[in-house]
Design a protein around this motif. Structure first.
Motif, PDB file in Angstrom:
ATOM      1  N   GLN A  51       0.805  -1.220   0.000  1.00 12.87           N
ATOM      2  CA  GLN A  51       0.000   0.000   0.000  1.00 12.87           C
ATOM      3  C   GLN A  51       0.837   1.269   0.000  1.00 12.87           C
ATOM      4  O   GLN A  51       1.079   1.872   1.024  1.00 12.87           O
ATOM      5  CB  GLN A  51      -0.909  -0.016   1.245  1.00 12.87           C
ATOM      6  N   LEU A  52       1.242   1.677  -1.156  1.00 15.25           N
ATOM      7  CA  LEU A  52       1.944   2.950  -1.288  1.00 15.25           C
ATOM      8  C   LEU A  52       0.998   4.100  -1.020  1.00 15.25           C
ATOM      9  O   LEU A  52      -0.173   4.031  -1.367  1.00 15.25           O
ATOM     10  CB  LEU A  52       2.460   3.112  -2.720  1.00 15.25           C
ATOM     11  N   LEU A  70       3.490   7.044  -4.790  1.00 17.21           N
ATOM     12  CA  LEU A  70       2.967   6.683  -6.102  1.00 17.21           C
ATOM     13  C   LEU A  70       3.363   7.718  -7.144  1.00 17.21           C
ATOM     14  O   LEU A  70       3.775   7.389  -8.261  1.00 17.21           O
ATOM     15  CB  LEU A  70       1.445   6.565  -6.023  1.00 17.21           C
ATOM     16  N   VAL A 130       6.937   7.228  -8.021  1.00 14.74           N
ATOM     17  CA  VAL A 130       7.100   6.103  -8.942  1.00 14.74           C
ATOM     18  C   VAL A 130       6.730   6.523 -10.356  1.00 14.74           C
ATOM     19  O   VAL A 130       7.426   6.198 -11.325  1.00 14.74           O
ATOM     20  CB  VAL A 130       6.245   4.914  -8.485  1.00 14.74           C
ATOM     21  N   LEU A 184       9.452   8.392 -11.997  1.00 18.11           N
ATOM     22  CA  LEU A 184      10.579   7.549 -12.390  1.00 18.11           C
ATOM     23  C   LEU A 184      10.209   6.570 -13.497  1.00 18.11           C
ATOM     24  O   LEU A 184      11.090   6.016 -14.155  1.00 18.11           O
ATOM     25  CB  LEU A 184      11.111   6.791 -11.169  1.00 18.11           C
ATOM     26  N   GLY A 208       0.441   2.226 -13.023  1.00 20.74           N
ATOM     27  CA  GLY A 208       0.170   3.308 -12.085  1.00 20.74           C
ATOM     28  C   GLY A 208       0.180   4.660 -12.748  1.00 20.74           C
ATOM     29  O   GLY A 208      -0.098   5.658 -12.110  1.00 20.74           O
TER      30      GLY A 208
END
Lengths: 178, 178
Positions: B32-33, B38, B41, B44, B176
DNA sequence: GTCGTAGCTTGCGGATTTCGCAGCAAGTTT
DNA sequence: AAACTTGCTGCGAAATCCGCAAGCTACGAC
């Protein structure tokens, strides 16, 4: 494939150029990496943020040369440096592989699938499926909607078979790093 | 560059405290980020080498905070920053997806497959296959050897079906990032 | 032969980024 | 209450990145 040309710890006398093959193979448009670029890619497969100087030491090039080659590899689209995650940890709880059979030309179907953000991976295959695609969804409802409402209704799609992921056991990005 | 303390931050990150579960290290099911990680991420995924300061500006954190979170994400294995390539350009001319059916426990077979460097991807599925694996080989002989000599001979493997790749149409790493 | 191109090296600065660490403001535990 | 933990900020110092220039070699074309 190991030890491409490493071991040239002292980069001074690298002048012993190995017998260059036909240097460039103008085959079907594939750029065809040479051994040094391959070694650079391998370095970046281990750590996408590794400094150019460290890569240069490992492959026997100067920092500037590594920088130029990396930039070129990125520009040419030969590689990309990205973060990859386990979809489950980013909130996508349902994934599936779909085998798809198509009537007629594959390309229109493949192009339509390409446009779907839930479709992560598309490959044209030989065998009992024409297309295999991987879909990444948030939950069961989402997955159902993508498969039944968006994919199976595409013109040309004759049939689909779903393989819902239960567990991802291995996922590597070490192409060329054997 | 001095801090622009007006700005009021693009993301209202303060209230992004989500309802935390009592255990901070949940099972492998849901790490669970939170929303900020998120966003990091996602940054990146667009460019694995993007500077921490630039990421911080985008997500509303200081450079040092981004650095700590990225390091933690890497340490936890939530993400990895790597170079990804098209296998064809790196000398692997034959790829295939294999559907495998197994007698009894899947895990021993999956573990044996995991140990094979040619096997890039393994997933346990529901549907008419128990396992789907992707293999990356140098040529047809190599592929044939892997399938017939190494995989089909594994104890527990009842049957396999091969889908040789003809063309890779899409391959993204944008989980995501919708 | 000469010329031009391509790629590498060395070297250089300056801008940028990384990195470690000292603080500080929460929340949690004892 | 104090002690501890977690996560963020800010700030120097070190390292890295990046563009550029000059010189070199190999190679192909004219």
């Amino acid at each position: 494939m190991h030890s491409v040309l490493v071991a040239s710890r002292s980069a001074e006398q690298r002048d012993s150029r190995e017998p260059r093959r036909d240097s460039k193979e103008p085959r079907n448009g594939t750029p065809q990496l040479d051994a040094v670029s391959l070694a650079i890619v391998q370095q970046l497969q281990e750590d996408g943020r590794r400094p150019y100087a460290a890569i240069g030491k490992a492959v026997g090039l100067s920092e500037a040369a590594v920088r130029q080659r990396v930039q070129k590899l990125l520009d040419q689209g030969v590689m990309q440096i990205v973060a990859v995650t386990d979809p489950l940890t980013v909130g996508f709880r349902r994934q599936a592989m779909l085998g798809i059979n198509v009537d007629g030309d594959l390309d229109p179907v493949a192009d339509a699938l390409t446009a779907m953000s839930e479709v992560e991976y598309i490959v044209i295959t030989a065998g009992s499926f024409d297309l295999m695609v991987e879909v990444v969804c948030e939950d069961d409802d989402h997955l159902l909607e993508v498969i039944n409402k968006r994919i199976r209704t595409l013109p040309g799609v004759r049939s689909t078979e779903s393989f819902v992921y239960l567990k991802l056991k291995k996922q590597t990005y070490m192409w060329g790093t054997r």
